[in-house]
Each structure stands twice: as structure tokens, then as C-alpha cells.
Design a protein around this motif. Structure first.
Motif, PDB file in Angstrom:
ATOM      1  N   LYS B 119       0.706  -1.334  -0.038  1.00  0.00           N
ATOM      2  CA  LYS B 119      -0.148  -0.005   0.010  1.00  0.00           C
ATOM      3  C   LYS B 119       0.882   1.221  -0.162  1.00  0.00           C
ATOM      4  N   ALA B 120       1.917   1.107   0.910  1.00  0.00           N
ATOM      5  CA  ALA B 120       2.850   2.410   1.074  1.00  0.00           C
ATOM      6  C   ALA B 120       3.467   2.713  -0.247  1.00  0.00           C
ATOM      7  N   VAL B 121       3.935   1.692  -1.019  1.00  0.00           N
ATOM      8  CA  VAL B 121       4.382   1.894  -2.381  1.00  0.00           C
ATOM      9  C   VAL B 121       3.471   1.863  -3.659  1.00  0.00           C
ATOM     10  N   GLY B 122       2.162   2.005  -3.199  1.00  0.00           N
ATOM     11  CA  GLY B 122       1.279   2.196  -4.234  1.00  0.00           C
ATOM     12  C   GLY B 122       1.044   0.943  -5.207  1.00  0.00           C
ATOM     13  N   LEU B 123       0.997  -0.172  -4.742  1.00  0.00           N
ATOM     14  CA  LEU B 123       0.999  -1.321  -5.532  1.00  0.00           C
ATOM     15  C   LEU B 123       0.070  -2.482  -4.885  1.00  0.00           C
ATOM     16  N   SER B 124      -0.876  -2.044  -4.232  1.00  0.00           N
ATOM     17  CA  SER B 124      -2.176  -2.967  -3.581  1.00  0.00           C
ATOM     18  C   SER B 124      -2.505  -4.032  -4.336  1.00  0.00           C
ATOM     19  N   ASP B 125      -3.047  -3.719  -5.656  1.00  0.00           N
ATOM     20  CA  ASP B 125      -3.458  -4.234  -6.488  1.00  0.00           C
ATOM     21  C   ASP B 125      -2.875  -5.201  -7.368  1.00  0.00           C
ATOM     22  N   LYS B 126      -1.229  -5.233  -6.951  1.00  0.00           N
ATOM     23  CA  LYS B 126      -0.490  -6.082  -7.805  1.00  0.00           C
ATOM     24  C   LYS B 126      -0.093  -7.401  -6.790  1.00  0.00           C
ATOM     25  N   ALA B 127      -0.644  -7.610  -5.644  1.00  0.00           N
ATOM     26  CA  ALA B 127      -0.078  -8.532  -4.681  1.00  0.00           C
ATOM     27  C   ALA B 127      -0.048 -10.041  -5.342  1.00  0.00           C
ATOM     28  N   ASP B 128      -0.807 -10.202  -6.320  1.00  0.00           N
ATOM     29  CA  ASP B 128      -1.065 -12.033  -6.629  1.00  0.00           C
ATOM     30  C   ASP B 128      -0.372 -11.872  -8.198  1.00  0.00           C
ATOM     31  N   ALA B 129       0.208 -10.796  -8.718  1.00  0.00           N
ATOM     32  CA  ALA B 129       0.879 -10.890  -9.939  1.00  0.00           C
ATOM     33  C   ALA B 129       2.435 -11.270  -9.782  1.00  0.00           C
ATOM     34  N   TYR B 130       2.779 -12.013 -10.849  1.00  0.00           N
ATOM     35  CA  TYR B 130       4.281 -12.637 -11.036  1.00  0.00           C
ATOM     36  C   TYR B 130       5.113 -11.206 -11.556  1.00  0.00           C
ATOM     37  N   PRO B 131       6.234 -11.076 -10.995  1.00  0.00           N
ATOM     38  CA  PRO B 131       7.171  -9.896 -11.432  1.00  0.00           C
ATOM     39  C   PRO B 131       7.168  -9.587 -12.749  1.00  0.00           C
ATOM     40  N   SER B 132       7.037 -10.649 -13.809  1.00  0.00           N
ATOM     41  CA  SER B 132       7.169 -10.550 -15.189  1.00  0.00           C
ATOM     42  C   SER B 132       5.798  -9.467 -15.784  1.00  0.00           C
ATOM     43  N   ARG B 133       4.878  -9.518 -14.997  1.00  0.00           N
ATOM     44  CA  ARG B 133       3.727  -8.736 -15.477  1.00  0.00           C
ATOM     45  C   ARG B 133       3.963  -7.420 -15.100  1.00  0.00           C
TER      46      ARG B 133
END
Lengths: 219, 237
Positions: B119-133
Motif C-alpha cells: 500500500k505504501a508503495v502504491g501497488l496494493s492491486d499487484k499482490a498476486d501478480a508475477y514480477p514479469s507482469r
């Protein structure tokens, strides 16, 4: 042309049973070869000089001599030396396991080395211990490099396994020869054996593709 | 907090660090700048033993770092130029991995902490994504969150924006600025002069393996003392 498959029909189940023998042979060899190959690979990337030296010499010898020679040595020469009689099947499995371990250790070593060194640095910087790093970070990524090559080894082994027929193990190849000899017709049974090997290899190739696709899900 | 004394490091016959001496205090933000090949990254990597120095000493809170290898690394977070996220783990797993494996934090607590950091780095919606995405900027923000998950006392940044497309530099620098506000001790190797000027308490200018200037940014950027620093600034500003 004078091909007569009708004569072959009664012998088909006999040859087909060879599939089971061949697969059993290949599977056992591969599992043993993989285990021993993993150990050799760890020797190669490890820090103990003598183990590294041993693994390199081992690989060099097994890759540098004919497989059939290795098999004949194990089948005929070991009993002469020890007095222990070794069956054709066991001799074959032993040879193939020892031989494929040499190739597999190279596959695994290369797979581990191909993992970006930034991965190790990131893990180290996070304080992750060596064992955990290898098991959970490096090896899972290395598997992606290793599996396709391992599948190739599996395929090679399936084809090459036909040479156990030389020492009399009753695999597909040997059965085809026996049928050929009893009918005085070799072309038909050998053609059938060829078809079986080809289908086995195609099946393994497809299985390999499916596996690769699974592994690629994080890409 | 960190005392570096006469630090030397060679790769073969090539001496990369030729005697670095400096002290970094708690809560300071240090920008390390200088031309390529000046030894900036090597200096940073020596601080958490990714490279072992050949001579001199590095002490953290009075203790020589070679004696406290793993303990030390838990205390020092590192962010790499090329992110080095674990590609086979999701964003969330990347962040929870080390706390669970190294600090033996329970999964529940590690996940909760990771979600806060995302949340602090603004990426709450990416928790379940793989880095390649993820884009480069997003990857680097995850990498920062991953390092912070270990609750480090010191954060090292090795050219964190050098591998990014220009339009993604800002989002990463913003995360770092927020981190500065929390009072984190930070050592940043960077080519972002504007950023160094804005957030650093001190600028260390390195050239040819030596620490040439150690100044407040206002002084360094307006009135560099040495010729080498003047020449460098002329080229980059």
C-alpha cells in the motif's frame, strides 16, 4: 515387394510386452541417474576440490567412451572380477544409470549456473541461508532450464536402451529380433519395433512440452 | 552508525577502492555520485559483504562486519539496479519470503506487513501478480518493499533508477522520498543529481576509487572544490 504382416500378428503381443520392459528399464535408469547426477552436479559447483575433481573425471570418462563398451564391461567383466553374477536387466540399468548421471550432472550444473547471479545476491542480501536459497530460490528457477534438457535425455535413453538387446534383456528390440529369427522374416517385426520406439519418443516429446508450458506460467 | 576506515578492494590486479574513510550517522541520507568505474557500487556492495574488502575496516555500531555476516544482512536492506525480484514467486511471496524464512515471522503477520508495504508503495492491486507482469518502475517499488519487509536499520540503493525508462524514474524516487521522511538511514548510489540535491544530507563524490569530496549538497553542487568534481558536474548538469 514382399511384406507379409499377417505372419507377424500372433507375435504382436509378445513384442508389445517389450514396451513395458523398455519403459521399466528407462524409468529406473533415469531415476537412479538423476539422483546420482544431482550429487555429481553438487560436487561440481561445490567448494571441495577433490569432489569437484572426481565429478569432472567421472563425467569425462563416461562421456568419452562408448555406451555399449561400458555395458559389456559391466555385464561380462564385473562377474569375472568379483564372481558375482549380474543379470542382463540389472547390468543394463546400472550402465545406463551411471552413464546418464554423467550427462545429467552437466545438465543440472549448467541449469544452476544459468540462473541470474542477481538472484543469489538478492537472497544473500536478505540474509537467506545457503540451503534455503538453493532449495527455494535457485533450484526452482534452475528446473526451468533443466527440465527440457532432462526430457531430451529421457528420449535419448529410450532410444539408446535398444542396445541392452545385445546382452539379451528382453526389451522391444530383442523381442523383434527373436520374432524375426523364428519366422525367418525380419523386416516386419523390426518395422513394428521402429514404430513403437517412434511413438514412445513422440509421447515423451509431447509430455515435455506440457511440462514446459506449466513451468512457464510465471513468465 | 557505520565507520569505514581505509577501505580497499581489488579485483585481481585492478584496485577498485583505494582507501575510503568516512562515517555515516543514524538517519542520514547519503548520495554517492561519480563517474562510471569510480568504485561507487563496489563501495556499497562492501557494506553488506556482497564483496569482501581486502584491507581496512567497516564497523557497524562498533562491530567489524566480517564477524556478523548474517546478523548484519538482516539489518541492512539492499535495492539493486536490476531489481532481482524472484521471478517464480508472486509479488506478495517475494515480500513475505525472507521474513518467514529468516526472521521466522508467522505467515499471517508477514502477509499483513507485506500488504501494508505494498500500500505504501502504491501497488496494493499487484499482490498476486508475477514480477514479469510488472513495469520496471513497479518492479523496483516491489523490490524496495521486499527490502523493507525485513525491517532494516539501513537501506542501500545501487543505482535504483538506472535501468528504468525515463517516465518511471519519478515513481521510484517518490517512494524513496517517502522513505527519507521516515528517518531511515539511506546510502544511495545514483546518477539522479536533482534527487541527490533535494534529499541528501551529504554527497560523497568518488573518482578512481577514492573519496574526493564529502559535502552538503548545496555546497557540492554550487561550489565543488576539486577540479575533478567540477569537470564531472559540468558534464552531467
Amino acid at each position: 515387394m514382399n511384406l507379409d504382416f499377417a505372419q507377424l500378428v500372433p507375435s504382436i503381443p509378445y513384442i508389445l510386452y517389450g514396451i513395458w520392459v523398455t519403459l521399466q528399464f528407462v524409468a529406473v535408469s533415469l531415476v537412479l541417474g538423476f539422483l546420482w547426477g544431482t550429487v555429481l552436479a553438487l560436487f561440481k559447483i561445490g567448494r571441495v576440490t577433490i569432489l569437484r575433481w572426481f565429478a569432472d573425471a567421472y563425467t569425462s570418462v563416461f562421456r568419452g567412451t562408448p555406451l555399449i563398451l561400458q555395458m559389456l564391461i559391466i555385464y561380462y567383466a564385473v562377474p569375472q572380477l568379483t564372481g558375482m553374477d549380474i543379470g542382463a536387466f540389472s547390468a543394463g540399468v546400472l550402465t545406463f544409470a551411471l552413464n546418464s548421471a554423467a550427462y545429467i550432472s552437466e545438465i543440472i550444473r549448467a541449469g544452476i549456473n544459468a540462473v541470474d547471479k542477481g538472484q543469489k545476491e538478492a537472497a544473500v542480501a536478505l540474509g537467506v541461508p545457503y540451503r534455503t536459497m538453493m532449495l527455494k530460490i535457485i533450484l526452482p528457477q534452475a528446473m526451468k532450464n533443466i527440465l527440457p534438457a532432462l526430457m531430451n535425455e529421457f528420449i535419448t535413453l529410450t532410444k539408446e536402451s535398444a542396445i541392452v538387446s545385445v546382452i539379451g534383456a528382453l526389451d522391444i528390440m530383442r523381442r523383434a529380433q527373436i520374432v524375426g529369427a523364428s519366422n525367418y522374416r525380419f523386416f516386419e517385426p523390426l518395422l513394428l519395433a521402429g514404430l513403437i520406439y517412434y511413438l514412445l519418443v513422440m509421447l515423451l516429446t509431447m509430455a515435455g512440452r506440457v511440462m514446459e508450458r506449466r513451468l512457464a506460467k510465471s513468465d | 552508525m557505520i565507520d569505514v576506515n581505509g577501505l580497499r578492494k581489488s579485483f585481481g590486479y585492478n584496485e577498485v577502492l583505494k582507501g575510503i574513510t568516512t562515517t555515516i550517522n543514524k538517519g542520514e541520507v547519503i548520495a554517492v555520485i561519480g563517474p562510471s568505474g569510480s568504485g561507487k557500487s563496489t563501495f556499497l556492495r562492501c557494506l553488506n559483504l556482497l564483496e569482501t574488502h581486502n584491507a581496512g575496516s567497516i564497523k557497524i555500531e562498533g562491530k567489524e562486519i566480517k564477524q556478523l555476516e548474517n546478523h548484519l544482512r538482516k539489518k541492512i536492506g539492499m535495492v539493486f539496479q536490476h531489481f532481482n525480484l524472484f521471478p517464480h514467486l508472486t509479488v506478495l511471496e517475494n515480500i513475505t519470503f525472507a521474513p518467514q524464512q529468516v526472521l521466522k515471522t508467522s505467515k499471517k503477520d508477514a502477509v499483513k506487513n507485506a500488504l501494508d508495504l505494498l500500500k505504501a508503495v502504491g501497488l496494493s492491486d499487484k499482490a498476486d501478480a508475477y514480477p514479469s507482469r510488472l513495469s520496471g518502475g513497479q518492479k523496483q517499488r516491489v523490490a524496495i518493499a521486499r527490502a523493507l519487509a525485513m525491517k532494516p536499520d539501513i537501506m542501500l540503493f545501487d543505482e535504483p533508477t538506472s535501468a528504468l525508462d525515463p517516465e518511471m524514474v519519478k515513481e521510484v524516487l517518490q517512494v524513496m522520498k517517502n522513505l527519507v521522511k521516515t528517518g531511515m538511514t539511506m546510502i544511495i548510489v545514483t546518477h539522479e543529481m536533482g534527487f541527490a540535491k533535494e534529499v541528501a544530507d551529504r554527497v560523497l563524490f568518488m573518482d578512481d576509487g577514492k573519496l574526493v569530496e564529502d559535502e552538503h549538497p548545496a555546497v557540492f553542487f554550487e561550489n565543488p572544490k576539486t577540479e575533478r568534481a567540477q569537470a564531472f558536474l559540468e558534464k552531467v548538469l
